[in-house]
Each structure stands twice: as C-alpha cells, then as structure tokens.
Design a protein around this motif. Structure first.
Motif, PDB file in Angstrom:
ATOM      1  N   MET A 144       0.849  -1.165   0.000  1.00 34.59           N
ATOM      2  CA  MET A 144       0.000   0.000   0.000  1.00 34.59           C
ATOM      3  C   MET A 144       0.896   1.229   0.000  1.00 34.59           C
ATOM      4  SD  MET A 144      -3.343   0.863   2.225  1.00 34.59           S
ATOM      5  CE  MET A 144      -3.954  -0.676   1.605  1.00 34.59           C
ATOM      6  N   GLU A 145       0.598   2.157  -0.877  1.00 28.65           N
ATOM      7  CA  GLU A 145       1.405   3.360  -0.979  1.00 28.65           C
ATOM      8  C   GLU A 145       1.059   4.352   0.118  1.00 28.65           C
ATOM      9  OE1 GLU A 145       1.754   5.009  -4.864  1.00 28.65           O
ATOM     10  OE2 GLU A 145       1.305   3.079  -5.761  1.00 28.65           O
ATOM     11  N   GLY A 146       1.935   5.315   0.320  1.00 31.34           N
ATOM     12  CA  GLY A 146       1.766   6.307   1.359  1.00 31.34           C
ATOM     13  C   GLY A 146       0.669   7.305   1.065  1.00 31.34           C
ATOM     14  N   PRO A 147       0.506   8.252   1.967  1.00 28.30           N
ATOM     15  CA  PRO A 147      -0.551   9.253   1.829  1.00 28.30           C
ATOM     16  C   PRO A 147      -0.409  10.086   0.560  1.00 28.30           C
ATOM     17  CG  PRO A 147       0.408   9.310   4.019  1.00 28.30           C
ATOM     18  CD  PRO A 147       1.255   8.399   3.190  1.00 28.30           C
ATOM     19  N   ARG A 148      -1.513  10.481  -0.001  1.00 29.47           N
ATOM     20  CA  ARG A 148      -1.506  11.386  -1.146  1.00 29.47           C
ATOM     21  C   ARG A 148      -1.173  12.780  -0.661  1.00 29.47           C
ATOM     22  NH1 ARG A 148      -7.361  10.221  -3.886  1.00 29.47           N
ATOM     23  NH2 ARG A 148      -8.181   9.400  -2.000  1.00 29.47           N
ATOM     24  N   SER A 149      -0.644  13.582  -1.580  1.00 29.91           N
ATOM     25  CA  SER A 149      -0.478  14.980  -1.190  1.00 29.91           C
ATOM     26  C   SER A 149      -1.867  15.568  -1.051  1.00 29.91           C
ATOM     27  CB  SER A 149       0.334  15.730  -2.247  1.00 29.91           C
ATOM     28  OG  SER A 149      -0.327  15.689  -3.480  1.00 29.91           O
ATOM     29  N   GLY A 150      -2.071  16.388  -0.046  1.00 28.24           N
ATOM     30  CA  GLY A 150      -3.393  16.940   0.205  1.00 28.24           C
ATOM     31  C   GLY A 150      -4.363  15.905   0.748  1.00 28.24           C
ATOM     32  N   VAL A 185      -9.898   7.531  16.997  1.00 24.51           N
ATOM     33  CA  VAL A 185      -8.996   7.094  15.938  1.00 24.51           C
ATOM     34  C   VAL A 185      -8.871   8.190  14.894  1.00 24.51           C
ATOM     35  CG1 VAL A 185      -9.500   4.641  16.250  1.00 24.51           C
ATOM     36  CG2 VAL A 185     -10.825   5.966  14.603  1.00 24.51           C
ATOM     37  N   GLU A 186      -7.768   8.133  14.146  1.00 21.37           N
ATOM     38  CA  GLU A 186      -7.575   8.995  12.989  1.00 21.37           C
ATOM     39  C   GLU A 186      -7.629   8.116  11.750  1.00 21.37           C
ATOM     40  OE1 GLU A 186      -4.721  12.456  14.796  1.00 21.37           O
ATOM     41  OE2 GLU A 186      -3.761  10.762  13.823  1.00 21.37           O
ATOM     42  N   VAL A 187      -8.226   8.642  10.696  1.00 22.88           N
ATOM     43  CA  VAL A 187      -8.355   7.920   9.436  1.00 22.88           C
ATOM     44  C   VAL A 187      -7.685   8.743   8.351  1.00 22.88           C
ATOM     45  CG1 VAL A 187      -9.993   6.976   7.765  1.00 22.88           C
ATOM     46  CG2 VAL A 187     -10.546   6.936  10.208  1.00 22.88           C
ATOM     47  N   ALA A 188      -6.762   8.111   7.604  1.00 21.95           N
ATOM     48  CA  ALA A 188      -6.062   8.809   6.520  1.00 21.95           C
ATOM     49  C   ALA A 188      -6.439   8.179   5.185  1.00 21.95           C
ATOM     50  CB  ALA A 188      -4.556   8.739   6.729  1.00 21.95           C
ATOM     51  N   ASP A 189      -6.773   9.018   4.231  1.00 19.52           N
ATOM     52  CA  ASP A 189      -7.091   8.595   2.872  1.00 19.52           C
ATOM     53  C   ASP A 189      -5.769   8.416   2.131  1.00 19.52           C
ATOM     54  OD1 ASP A 189      -8.139   8.205   0.361  1.00 19.52           O
ATOM     55  OD2 ASP A 189      -8.951  10.228   0.161  1.00 19.52           O
ATOM     56  N   LEU A 190      -5.455   7.178   1.724  1.00 21.49           N
ATOM     57  CA  LEU A 190      -4.217   6.887   1.007  1.00 21.49           C
ATOM     58  C   LEU A 190      -4.488   6.718  -0.478  1.00 21.49           C
ATOM     59  CD1 LEU A 190      -2.819   4.204   3.480  1.00 21.49           C
ATOM     60  CD2 LEU A 190      -2.431   6.674   3.503  1.00 21.49           C
ATOM     61  N   ARG A 191      -3.434   6.644  -1.267  1.00 18.59           N
ATOM     62  CA  ARG A 191      -3.598   6.465  -2.717  1.00 18.59           C
ATOM     63  C   ARG A 191      -4.409   5.219  -3.042  1.00 18.59           C
ATOM     64  NH1 ARG A 191       2.254   7.714  -3.068  1.00 18.59           N
ATOM     65  NH2 ARG A 191       2.295   9.938  -3.484  1.00 18.59           N
ATOM     66  N   ASN A 192      -4.112   4.138  -2.324  1.00 21.10           N
ATOM     67  CA  ASN A 192      -4.746   2.859  -2.640  1.00 21.10           C
ATOM     68  C   ASN A 192      -5.607   2.320  -1.513  1.00 21.10           C
ATOM     69  OD1 ASN A 192      -3.503   2.666  -5.183  1.00 21.10           O
ATOM     70  ND2 ASN A 192      -1.630   1.947  -4.233  1.00 21.10           N
ATOM     71  N   GLY A 193      -6.046   3.164  -0.612  1.00 23.23           N
ATOM     72  CA  GLY A 193      -6.867   2.676   0.487  1.00 23.23           C
ATOM     73  C   GLY A 193      -6.940   3.658   1.636  1.00 23.23           C
ATOM     74  N   VAL A 194      -6.989   3.103   2.848  1.00 20.49           N
ATOM     75  CA  VAL A 194      -7.207   3.901   4.047  1.00 20.49           C
ATOM     76  C   VAL A 194      -6.337   3.337   5.168  1.00 20.49           C
ATOM     77  CG1 VAL A 194      -8.958   4.495   5.787  1.00 20.49           C
ATOM     78  CG2 VAL A 194      -9.590   4.414   3.378  1.00 20.49           C
ATOM     79  N   ALA A 211      -3.988  -0.786   7.881  1.00 19.92           N
ATOM     80  CA  ALA A 211      -4.091  -0.308   6.500  1.00 19.92           C
ATOM     81  C   ALA A 211      -5.034  -1.220   5.730  1.00 19.92           C
ATOM     82  CB  ALA A 211      -2.712  -0.297   5.847  1.00 19.92           C
ATOM     83  N   PHE A 212      -5.939  -0.614   4.998  1.00 22.03           N
ATOM     84  CA  PHE A 212      -6.945  -1.335   4.221  1.00 22.03           C
ATOM     85  C   PHE A 212      -6.855  -0.892   2.769  1.00 22.03           C
ATOM     86  CE2 PHE A 212      -8.750  -0.789   8.452  1.00 22.03           C
ATOM     87  CZ  PHE A 212      -9.307  -2.022   8.748  1.00 22.03           C
ATOM     88  N   ASP A 213      -7.009  -1.834   1.820  1.00 19.51           N
ATOM     89  CA  ASP A 213      -7.240  -1.406   0.448  1.00 19.51           C
ATOM     90  C   ASP A 213      -8.704  -0.965   0.369  1.00 19.51           C
ATOM     91  OD1 ASP A 213      -8.808  -3.736   0.210  1.00 19.51           O
ATOM     92  OD2 ASP A 213      -7.358  -4.773  -1.054  1.00 19.51           O
TER      93      ASP A 213
END
Length: 63
Positions: A1-7, A24-33, A47-49
């Motif tokens: 799973m890739e890292g966080p997107r810019s923005g 909890v904190e939730v981060a939107d990643l390029r390929n998941g969360v 990390a989830f796809d």
C-alpha cells in the motif's frame, strides 16, 4: 500500500461523543485507508485497500 496522497484527508472521530478517549484517525491513502489510535501517533496503524475498507465499515454497520 502506498503512502498518503499529497493533500490527503485525515479525520479524527469518536463514537457517539462517549468515547472515553477512544478516538482514531483515518487517513485517505492512494490505494486505500489507514487507521490509527489518535493518542499514539507513532504506534501501529491498520491499513486497508479500498475493498477491505468497505468490507470493514459494512461489518461495523451490521453489528
């Protein structure tokens, strides 16, 4: 799973306002969360796809 997107979008939340510090904190990643304990920012994260995240959320809604 890739890292966080810019923005990326990060959201912190709690359940029903009665969390007793269980946030909890939730981060939107390029390929998941990714999800982590908001009090332990250097600790582990789940990390989830995209499909796994949808399955996880749907299982929470059904309980």
């Amino acid at each position: 799973m890739e890292g966080p997107r810019s923005g990326r979008t990060t959201a912190a939340g709690e359940l029903s306002g009665q969390s007793n510090g269980q946030c909890v904190e939730v981060a939107d990643l390029r390929n998941g969360v990714a999800v982590r304990d908001s009090k332990d920012k250097s600790g582990p994260a789940l990390a989830f796809d995209a499909q796994g995240w949808c399955s996880f959320i749907n299982s929470l809604k059904s309980n």
